[in-house]
Design a protein around this motif. Structure first.
Motif, PDB file in Angstrom:
ATOM      1  N   ALA A  40       0.465  -0.512   0.308  1.00  0.00           N
ATOM      2  CA  ALA A  40       0.004   0.104  -0.404  1.00  0.00           C
ATOM      3  C   ALA A  40       1.486   1.054   0.513  1.00  0.00           C
ATOM      4  O   ALA A  40       0.435   2.194  -0.649  1.00  0.00           O
ATOM      5  CB  ALA A  40      -1.029   0.594   1.289  1.00  0.00           C
ATOM      6  N   ALA A  41       1.590   1.323   0.727  1.00  0.00           N
ATOM      7  CA  ALA A  41       2.795   2.382   0.564  1.00  0.00           C
ATOM      8  C   ALA A  41       3.503   3.054  -0.604  1.00  0.00           C
ATOM      9  O   ALA A  41       4.211   3.380  -0.566  1.00  0.00           O
ATOM     10  CB  ALA A  41       3.879   2.202   1.831  1.00  0.00           C
ATOM     11  N   ARG A  42       3.191   1.780  -1.404  1.00  0.00           N
ATOM     12  CA  ARG A  42       3.706   1.508  -2.869  1.00  0.00           C
ATOM     13  C   ARG A  42       3.108   2.796  -3.829  1.00  0.00           C
ATOM     14  O   ARG A  42       3.584   3.334  -5.075  1.00  0.00           O
ATOM     15  CB  ARG A  42       4.444   0.956  -3.170  1.00  0.00           C
ATOM     16  N   GLY A  47       6.141  14.467  -4.749  1.00  0.00           N
ATOM     17  CA  GLY A  47       6.654  14.972  -4.132  1.00  0.00           C
ATOM     18  C   GLY A  47       7.171  13.627  -3.165  1.00  0.00           C
ATOM     19  O   GLY A  47       8.027  14.662  -2.659  1.00  0.00           O
ATOM     20  N   LYS A  48       6.813  12.800  -2.697  1.00  0.00           N
ATOM     21  CA  LYS A  48       7.449  11.590  -2.501  1.00  0.00           C
ATOM     22  C   LYS A  48       6.751  12.416  -0.849  1.00  0.00           C
ATOM     23  O   LYS A  48       7.866  12.344  -0.243  1.00  0.00           O
ATOM     24  CB  LYS A  48       8.680  11.642  -2.397  1.00  0.00           C
ATOM     25  N   LEU A  49       6.309  12.860  -0.630  1.00  0.00           N
ATOM     26  CA  LEU A  49       5.548  13.623   0.688  1.00  0.00           C
ATOM     27  C   LEU A  49       5.108  12.495   1.854  1.00  0.00           C
ATOM     28  O   LEU A  49       4.881  12.913   2.503  1.00  0.00           O
ATOM     29  CB  LEU A  49       4.213  14.442   0.639  1.00  0.00           C
ATOM     30  N   GLU A  50       4.704  11.522   1.198  1.00  0.00           N
ATOM     31  CA  GLU A  50       4.010  10.147   2.368  1.00  0.00           C
ATOM     32  C   GLU A  50       2.753  11.128   2.713  1.00  0.00           C
ATOM     33  O   GLU A  50       3.081  11.355   4.506  1.00  0.00           O
ATOM     34  CB  GLU A  50       5.382  10.197   2.836  1.00  0.00           C
ATOM     35  N   LEU A 123      -7.354   1.606  -1.873  1.00  0.00           N
ATOM     36  CA  LEU A 123      -7.864   0.310  -2.771  1.00  0.00           C
ATOM     37  C   LEU A 123      -6.222  -0.366  -2.795  1.00  0.00           C
ATOM     38  O   LEU A 123      -6.491  -1.538  -3.253  1.00  0.00           O
ATOM     39  CB  LEU A 123      -7.391   1.164  -3.938  1.00  0.00           C
ATOM     40  N   ALA A 124      -4.713   0.346  -2.314  1.00  0.00           N
ATOM     41  CA  ALA A 124      -3.962  -0.394  -2.024  1.00  0.00           C
ATOM     42  C   ALA A 124      -3.793  -1.482  -1.719  1.00  0.00           C
ATOM     43  O   ALA A 124      -3.534  -2.810  -1.929  1.00  0.00           O
ATOM     44  CB  ALA A 124      -3.012   0.126  -2.353  1.00  0.00           C
ATOM     45  N   LEU A 125      -4.191  -0.952  -0.488  1.00  0.00           N
ATOM     46  CA  LEU A 125      -4.301  -2.149   1.248  1.00  0.00           C
ATOM     47  C   LEU A 125      -4.712  -2.867   0.897  1.00  0.00           C
ATOM     48  O   LEU A 125      -5.059  -4.384   1.140  1.00  0.00           O
ATOM     49  CB  LEU A 125      -4.315  -1.349   2.174  1.00  0.00           C
ATOM     50  N   LEU A 126      -6.022  -3.057  -0.326  1.00  0.00           N
ATOM     51  CA  LEU A 126      -7.248  -3.673  -0.517  1.00  0.00           C
ATOM     52  C   LEU A 126      -6.839  -4.380  -0.843  1.00  0.00           C
ATOM     53  O   LEU A 126      -7.723  -5.885  -0.009  1.00  0.00           O
ATOM     54  CB  LEU A 126      -9.083  -2.285  -0.803  1.00  0.00           C
ATOM     55  N   ASN A 127      -6.510  -4.166  -2.031  1.00  0.00           N
ATOM     56  CA  ASN A 127      -6.042  -4.870  -3.264  1.00  0.00           C
ATOM     57  C   ASN A 127      -5.461  -6.610  -2.644  1.00  0.00           C
ATOM     58  O   ASN A 127      -4.870  -7.113  -3.333  1.00  0.00           O
ATOM     59  CB  ASN A 127      -5.926  -4.494  -4.132  1.00  0.00           C
TER      60      ASN A 127
END
Length: 192
Positions: A40-42, A47-50, A123-127
């Motif tokens: 998910a963190a990908r 801006g790479k702000l996270e 959505l990335a974490l869900l997937n």
């Protein structure tokens, strides 16, 4: 010609969230959860702000969140059905990851793009959870938008808010299919 990944495309074309109320234990261990959080963190992040972070809400904390939701619902004057709906995801939950949008000052990255990135993390974490064989669902509801709930339940700061709760557990039933958008009615092609 690009090299296709048919398995990944098939997953995306057939993915289906599992109703949170059908998820039971066991849930992923901390070690099993870490690759899902890493995936998910990908998420794209200009801006790479996270502009997001995670809060893992385990079963023992769910009752506390349910109680806060009920108290806040009463304070807001919500009807009994709304209050019940607000607390149910916590009453029934076994594990949820709160994806927290963290607005960061930036001259180059608008706040709205940071919001988009936090939604993409959900959505990335869900997937990632679904691809790993877990049942998962992205929920929000009125508690997610109530500032006192955010502060009391999760200790959020003024520049933070809940993007969603991703509930993860063991699937008990096959999810029902639902109507999908008509691609032709939502797509415009421009070639000039």
């Amino acid at each position: 010609m690009p090299k296709p990944n048919p398995d990944a495309l098939d997953f995306l074309l057939t993915r289906r969230s599992r109703p949170a109320k059908t998820l039971i234990g066991p849930v992923p261990s901390a070690d099993a959860l870490k690759p899902l959080l890493l995936a998910a963190a990908r998420t794209p992040d200009h801006g790479k702000l996270e502009p997001w972070r995670f809060i893992v809400v385990e079963k023992p904390a769910m009752a506390r969140l349910a109680g806060i939701a009920e108290t806040r619902g009463k304070a807001l004057g919500l009807d009994a059905d709304q209050i019940a709906k607000g607390r149910t995801q916590f009453d029934q939950g076994h594990l949820a990851i709160a994806v927290i949008e963290v607005q960061k000052p930036s001259e180059k990255i608008p706040a709205l793009e940071q919001t988009y990135s936090a939604g993409a993390v959900c959505l990335a974490l869900l997937n990632a959870a679904l691809a790993s064989g877990w049942g998962a669902n992205w929920l929000s509801g009125w508690p997610s938008h109530d500032r006192p709930f955010m502060q009391q339940a999760l200790g959020l700061e003024p520049h933070e808010r809940i993007a969603g709760f991703i509930h993860i557990g063991t699937e008990t039933t096959a999810p029902p299919e639902r109507p999908r958008p008509d691609l032709d009615s939502i797509t415009t092609w421009i070639n000039v």
